[in-house]
Each structure stands twice: as structure tokens, then as C-alpha cells.
Design an enzyme around this catalytic site. Structure first.
Site, PDB file in Angstrom:
ATOM      1  CB  SER A 107      -0.968  -0.041   1.189  1.00 16.12           C
ATOM      2  OG  SER A 107      -1.987   0.922   1.058  1.00 16.12           O
ATOM      3  CG  ASP A 139      -4.404  -2.083   0.245  1.00 16.09           C
ATOM      4  OD1 ASP A 139      -3.762  -2.868   0.948  1.00 16.09           O
ATOM      5  OD2 ASP A 139      -4.365  -0.853   0.378  1.00 16.09           O
TER       6      ASP A 139
END
Length: 763
Positions: A85, A231
Site C-alpha cells: 500500500s 490492496d
């Protein structure tokens, strides 16, 4: 090159508890096979290979920059990096050779409201899209195909995020194998289709960074072949094992810590759901931290109340990361190099110079619906130009704002004449060219008004190669209407256009006598129009056209001296001009707006009315030290003939004059002016321009030839105003008083409900 599937893991620190819940519903916590590591040499012979692991955390990930700065101060070299991320974003940039101080400068310079929100996007939109957007109080749009409505796969567009990523890593995007970067790198994502972690080691570095931070439900997934990538945090928010498999004899792991909530804070469904996701993520991180040995170093960064969505607070996170790294400075110093050794290592990982590029030719990837010839007119760059990468990104944003695209990307490829081919990939939204939007408006006043507007707008794009557009609208409420229009550009740049339309309308209008509500009339109208015009720029347009109309004005309830109007035909010629640079159509905080309309009705082509009328309004909004100043003014006049009652100007309401009831002043001419000062009092979501303002306004109005034959002269008023752009549309609350004894209390939410003049457009 498509990224290879190599292992298990991933997570998403979503901006807020609701978004974390969306992320949880979209992820499957499964495991996959391990993968073999390449053989990488240490930075300095005889030293252990050091792997840096940067965890996810949204805006909190800015702390990684502070850690990198301390590693540079202590002269600790890095042999490989694994990130998730925001950790992937910072990690990839450092792996590309960008020094920590440069990363700090560039990240602090990012306008997150533009990168993740909507700031600046309206400036790039063509004027005909701005005009259509005035009807909407929200940004929710549905595609229509296969007999169903299809929403976007992400709440936020990723276009401007990718723009920032491309600018951050510069020429490093040309490395298709991440082992060839100055520092070998891995990004961790989750493959939703396979339900396992994906370690991205090759392909497009920007795409890998974007996939690793694609919070489900917030950003659209990155689709590569049969992989649907989001993600990586839910499976491996701190990918220690990925770094070990890549190169690490020693791991430096950076985890972003937040305080545990109190039991009293976990009472709503959303806070409980959000905390449940946090608990899963923290368990994931603890497992990876537990795998660290005495040779490894854990850096736990406490970030207090800074949340994953607080991108406006990224600069605050950097010194917190540096402080956490200095606390373990003794442990880190075990791996420090001498000054000469570190300089030699640093010299080997400098980023490639990002220089202006020569554009030899421009090519578009095949498009399903949109015209490449039209998109080319949106570019400032032309063949033969030398341009910067910032200029190219501006061009991509301009194309993105011009149509319904998921994203607009570009690559530079060697040309035949020593320059570069600018290869543009504008990815259209899936399904087709039909789009549907819904809008809701509510308004009320202490004087008894309770109004609503429920609207649906349909739009079909690219009916022909010039960009013909068919628009339809249905609205129910105090103003009900059914409209269909066909917008047809006449040339490739869509500078000239013709627009025929038909509209049926029913409205309910109150009649006042010296402030007393006497009656309500029903106005029924049918109108056909034909406009021709010129779009001068993104901000300005001129148009002229004919209107053929039929109107009937009848008493609905109450008693008043009758001015019922039998069905009559109204045929007129109209000239109009528009200028709009505002940052938003409602509650603008920056920019200007001006509009002029002149109409001449005559007894020709079957017309039964004869009058000339004009109206012009102008407004300007400016921000200053957290406050907003709104200036607005306008005038409307009947310059010839007898104006029919249904063409009267009407003033009064939350937007035009808050001390009066909606439409309380009605007559053949007016002038009005106002100045409103607003102070920001609270944030809803500042990243998206959703802010509460409170302030005061001064107003003046003069209505001439009123229907109640009363002349109050100039009426002066003042109002306390409370306004905000909320997730469901603009909110306005006002309490106004005037020197004629009037007192008004109004509230409005969502789609603006018309008050009877062009002043409606200024607020």
C-alpha cells in the site's frame, strides 16, 4: 509485461471505517505457494544483505519517509525493499533511486485534494460537460448495459493518483524487471480472483504501486490478464517474509501503530466493523513481527490520532517516523557503513535524470467509442514539441476530464527519427455509452414551504464520430419536467454545435401581496428549441436560438385578483453567453461565473406575445486564510412590450435573498447584490472539499413593476449562513432579516430548487 504470481498476502488501510468495511467484504484471506528468491549480492562485500519492509497505512505511511531519512543519516544501505500500500508507494520511489529528502519534498508538494479528491478537475472539463454537471449535486454515475445499472468499481478515480506516481518515479518506469531497479523491489497486492497474495516483481512499476494501494470499493482494481489486483494489506500488511525471500539476511521492518480504541468508542455498527478489520490487520502484522530475529530491527511508529484518510496531515507523519527510527538508532548502527563506503553505495543508486522529451508523433491505442481525433484536440502537446513530463500529465488529465474514462495513461517509445512516439491509452468505461445519474433536492422554510425535486438524467455518448450526445431528463417535484435534447458538435474539436430539444414542464408558483401568501398558480409549458453555439474554451460559450412555446397559467389554490392566462403561444429569439471558472457548481470557493440571456418575443411564426427581456448575473468566489468571500450581483429588465406573468422575475429564498420567502418578490425588473463571508468551522472530509462553513451575508434588492403594485424601494438585508458540501450534496441553512420587517428561515439540501432568476446559478 504482466506481473508474476509468486506468493501469499495483502491489506487495505481504507480512508475511514466504512471504507474498511467495504475492503473486508471484498477480500479473501487465503494462502498460496512460496516462491524462490533470486540471488542478490549485498551492497558491500562481507556485509549482510539488508531488506527494508514498509507496511501499509494510508496517509500514515508518510512516516516511512522519516525512517528513510534516518537510515541515510546513519549510513545504513538497503539491498532490497518490499512494501504494501503506502509502503509500496514510498518503497518503490526509494528503490528507483530517489533520495529520502527529495521524496519528502515531492510528497509534501502533492496536492492530495487534487490527487485523491476532485479539486482542479472541473477546470479541465469542457464547457458542455460543466453545463450538464450543474444539474447534479453528487458524483455518482451508473453505466447502463445488459438491461442493468452498473456502478463504478471504485468510489474514487485513480487517474490523478497514477499521475503522481509517474512523476515520483520518473524514468524508473522503463524498468520492466524490478530486480533491475537501483534497489530490487517487490510490491504486495491481493488477487481477488484467486483469493491469494500476489507479489509483483515485473511489469509496469506504476501499475504495481497502484495495485498495492487499490483499497477495494475506494479505487478500482487493477486488472492484468486473469488477475484482479487490490490492496495487499489484509493478507500481508508488513511483508517480512517477502523481503527474506527476495534478499534479506537482515530485515528492517517499519510498522505503523495507532492507539487502541476505548470500549465506549465501539458502539455503532460502523465503528465495530471498522475495528474488526483493524484487528485482522494487526494480527497479520504481529505474526510478521514475531518472525523477526535478534539480528533484525523493528521500527514501530506511533501516529496518535492521524488516520489512514488524513492525507492533509502527511507532513506531520514524517518527523514521527524519524523519531521512531532514532529510538532504535543503536540497533540500526550495527549495519552502518563508513562515510566513503556509503557515498559509493549511494552513487550507485541515483535515479535516472528526468529530462524534457522530444515528441516525434502521437498515437492513440484503439478506442471503442470515443474519437481519437477529438481527444488529440484536447492535447497542448503536438508532434515536434519538446515537453516536460509535467506537461504530459496535464494533457492526460485534460483527456480524462473530457469523457467517461477509467484512466488515461501514456508511454514514450523510440521513434524512427530520433524522437519519441507518445503512445496514449485512454481506457473507456466498460459496457457502453449509456449513463444514468440521480439527483435529489429538499428545501423548506419557516414560512411553510416544503419542496422536493427528484431527478433522473440519462446520457448517451458518442452517437457519431463527431461526438453527438443524446440527453434525457425526468424530474418530479415542485418543478416537474420531461426533456430530451440532442447535442451535436459540428467539427472535430467540438467548437461549434447545434442542439435541438423538446421540454414539457409543470411548476407551482406562489403569489404574494406585500409579503402575504395569497395563492398558488400552476404553470404548464411545452417548448421546442433549436440552438446553435460556439464553445470558446473550457470556460466560455456563446449561443443563439429559437424557442417555440405554449404556456398556460391557472389558479391552483387561494384567492387573488385573477391573472389567469389562457393557453398562449410564445415564440422568441434568444441570445446567450456563459463564463464559468468555478471549482464547483454549488457552493463554489474559487473562481468566477457570469451569464447573459437576451430574448425577443414577437408575433411571428404563430407567436401571440411581444416583449424584449434580458438578464445578466455575475459572481466571484475567493479563498483567504481559511475563509471564503462570495460576491454576487445581477439585474433583469423588460425593455419592450408587456411581459406575460409567467415570464416575471422572482426573488426570495435561501440563494437569492434569505430574508424573503421563495419567490416573494415578483415583477418585470430587478437588480440585486450580495457579499457573503464564510469561515470554515469543521471538516466532513476535507480531502474531497467537504467542509462546513458558517458566516454572514449582506444583501440588497430592488424589484420594479411588482405584481402587487407595492414599491419598497431598495430592500437591505443581512443573513447568518451555514453551508457545506456533503456526501449527499450541498447543504444551505440561513436566517435572514430585512429592513422592511421580513424575517426568513430556510434550509436546502442536495439539488438546488429554482427560485426564479439566474441568481440561482451563483450559489
Amino acid at each position: 509485461m504482466a506481473p508474476a504470481l509468486r506468493s501469499p498476502g495483502s491489506r487495505a488501510n481504507a480512508p475511514g471505517q466504512v471504507l474498511r468495511l467495504i475492503a473486508a467484504l471484498g477480500l479473501l484471506v487465503l494462502a498460496g505457494p512460496a516462491w524462490a528468491a533470486p540471488e542478490l549480492e549485498p551492497a558491500v562485500t562481507g556485509q549482510p544483505r539488508i531488506g527494508l519492509v514498509l507496511g501499509g497505512g494510508g496517509a500514515r505511511g508518510g512516516a516511512h519517509i522519516g525512517v528513510l531519512k534516518v537510515l541515510d543519516e546513519l549510513r545504513v544501505p538497503i539491498d532490497c525493499i518490499a512494501g504494501t500500500s503506502m509502503g509500496a508507494l514510498i518503497g518503490a520511489t526509494y528503490a528507483a533511486g530517489v533520495p529520502a529528502d527529495v521524496i519528502e519534498r515531492e510528497v509534501n508538494a502533492i496536492n492530495w485534494a487534487a490527487a485523491l479528491g476532485t479539486e482542479g478537475q472541473r477546470e479541465l472539463a469542457p464547457i458542455h460537460r460543466k453545463q450538464a454537471g450543474i444539474t447534479y449535486s453528487n458524483n455518482i454515475q451508473f453505466g447502463v448495459w445488459g438491461g442493468r445499472l452498473h456502478g463504478d468499481s471504485g468510489f474514487l478515480p485513480s487517474q490523478h493518483v497514477e499521475e503522481q506516481l509517474r512523476l515520483l518515479i520518473g524514468q524508473a518506469r522503463d524498468f520492466s524487471d524490478f530486480d533491475e531497479l537501483p534497489i530490487p523491489f517487490r510490491a504486495v497486492a491481493t488477487d481477488l480472483a484467486a483469493g491469494r497474495m500476489t507479489v509483483l516483481h515485473a511489469g509496469d512499476l506504476v501499475q504495481a504501486m497502484r495495485a498495492s494501494m487499490a483499497v477495494p470499493g475506494v479505487f478500482a482494481p487493477v486488472v492484468i490478464d486473469d488477475q484482479v489486483l487490490v490492496d495487499g494489506g489484509m493478507m500481508r500488511n508488513l511483508p517480512v517474509d517477502v523481503a527474506r525471500d527476495l534478499c534479506a539476511d537482515v530485515v528492517i521492518a517499519v510498522a505503523l501503530d495507532t492507539p487502541l480504541p476505548q470500549a465506549a468508542d465501539l458502539r455503532s455498527p460502523f465503528t465495530v466493523a471498522g475495528r474488526s478489520i483493524d484487528a485482522i490487520i494487526q494480527a497479520n502484522e504481529r505474526e510478521q513481527l514475531a518472525s523477526l530475529t535478534d539480528a533484525d530491527v523493528a521500527i514501530i511508529v506511533p501516529l496518535g490520532d492521524i488516520g489512514a484518510a488524513h492525507f492533509d496531515r502527511v507532513p506531520e507523519t514524517i518527523p514521527l517516523g524519524a523519531a521512531a527510527a532514532r529510538k532504535v538508532g543503536v540497533a540500526l548502527s550495527r549495519y552502518a557503513l563508513s562515510e566513503p563506503e556509503y557515498r559509493r553505495w549511494r552513487a550507485q543508486i541515483r535515479p535516472a535524470e528526468v529530462a524534457p522529451v522530444d515528441v516525434e508523433s502521437i498515437r492513440f491505442q484503439p478506442l471503442q467509442h470515443a474519437s481519437a481525433d477529438y481527444l488529440a484536440t484536447r492535447l497542448k502537446t503536438g508532434a515536434g514539441d519538446r515537453v516536460s513530463h509535467v506537461d504530459l500529465e496535464r494533457d492526460m488529465s485534460s483527456i480524462f476530464a473530457s469523457g467517461d474514462f477509467v484512466r488515461v495513461d501514456y508511454r514514450l517509445r523510440p521513434g524512427d527519427e530520433g524522437g519519441n512516439v507518445l503512445d496514449i491509452d485512454a481506457v473507456e468505461k466498460p459496457g457502453g455509452t449509456d449513463f444514468l445519474r440521480f439527483d435529489l433536492g429538499l428545501a423548506g422554510s419557516a414560512g411553510g414551504d416544503t419542496l422536493f425535486a427528484l431527478r433522473a438524467d440519462h446520457r448517451r455518448e458518442w452517437i457519431n464520430t463527431l461526438g453527438g450526445q443524446w440527453r434525457n431528463a425526468l424530474q418530479l417535484g415542485q418543478l416537474s419536467e420531461l426533456e430530451t435534447a440532442f447535442y451535436q458538435p459540428m467539427d472535430v474539436p467540438q467548437r461549434y454545435y447545434i442542439e435541438p430539444a423538446v421540454r414539457l414542464r409543470r411548476s407551482l408558483e406562489d403569489i404574494f401581496d406585500d409579503g402575504d401568501r395569497l395563492a398558488r398558480y400552476e404553470l404548464l409549458e411545452g417548448q421546442a428549441r433549436l440552438d446553435v453555439g460556439i464553445n470558446l474554451s473550457n470556460h466560455a460559450r456563446l449561443h443563439s436560438g429559437l424557442r417555440w412555446g405554449v404556456a398556460e397559467f391557472d389558479l391552483d389554490i387561494g384567492e387573488t385578483p385573477a391573472f389567469d392566462l389562457d393557453r398562449t403561444r410564445d415564440v422568441k429569439w434568444v441570445l446567450g453567453a456563459l463564463y464559468d471558472t468555478r471549482d464547483a457548481a454549488t457552493l463554489p470557493t474559487d473562481g468566477s461565473y457570469a451569464q447573459l440571456e437576451y430574448s425577443s418575443s414577437g408575433r411571428w411564426l404563430g407567436g401571440e406575445q411581444s416583449y424584449d427581456q434580458f438578464e445578466v448575473v455575475a459572481g466571484h468566489s475567493a479563498r483567504w486564510r481559511g475563509t471564503v468571500l462570495l460576491l454576487a450581483g445581477g439585474t433583469g429588465q423588460t425593455v419592450r412590450g408587456d411581459l406575460p406573468r409567467y415570464r416575471d422575475f422572482r426573488i426570495g429564498g435561501v440563494r437569492s435573498f434569505p430574508a424573503l420567502e421563495r419567490g416573494e418578490l415578483r415583477g418585470e425588473g430587478y437588480w440585486a447584490g450580495s457579499a457573503t463571508w464564510l469561515l470554515k468551522v469543521a471538516d466532513i472530509q476535507a480531502l474531497f472539499g467537504q467542509v462546513f462553513y458558517a458566516g454572514v451575508g449582506l444583501h440588497a434588492v430592488r424589484m420594479t413593476d411588482r405584481i402587487d403594485d407595492i414599491d419598497d424601494g431598495v430592500i437591505l438585508g443581512a443573513a447568518f449562513t451555514f453551508g457545506a458540501r456533503t456526501p449527499v450534496g450541498p447543504l444551505l441553512f440561513s436566517l435572514g432579516a430585512a429592513d422592511n420587517g421580513s424575517l426568513g428561515l430556510h434550509i436546502a439540501l442536495g439539488r438546488p430548487i429554482a427560485e426564479g432568476s439566474l441568481l440561482d446559478r451563483l450559489h
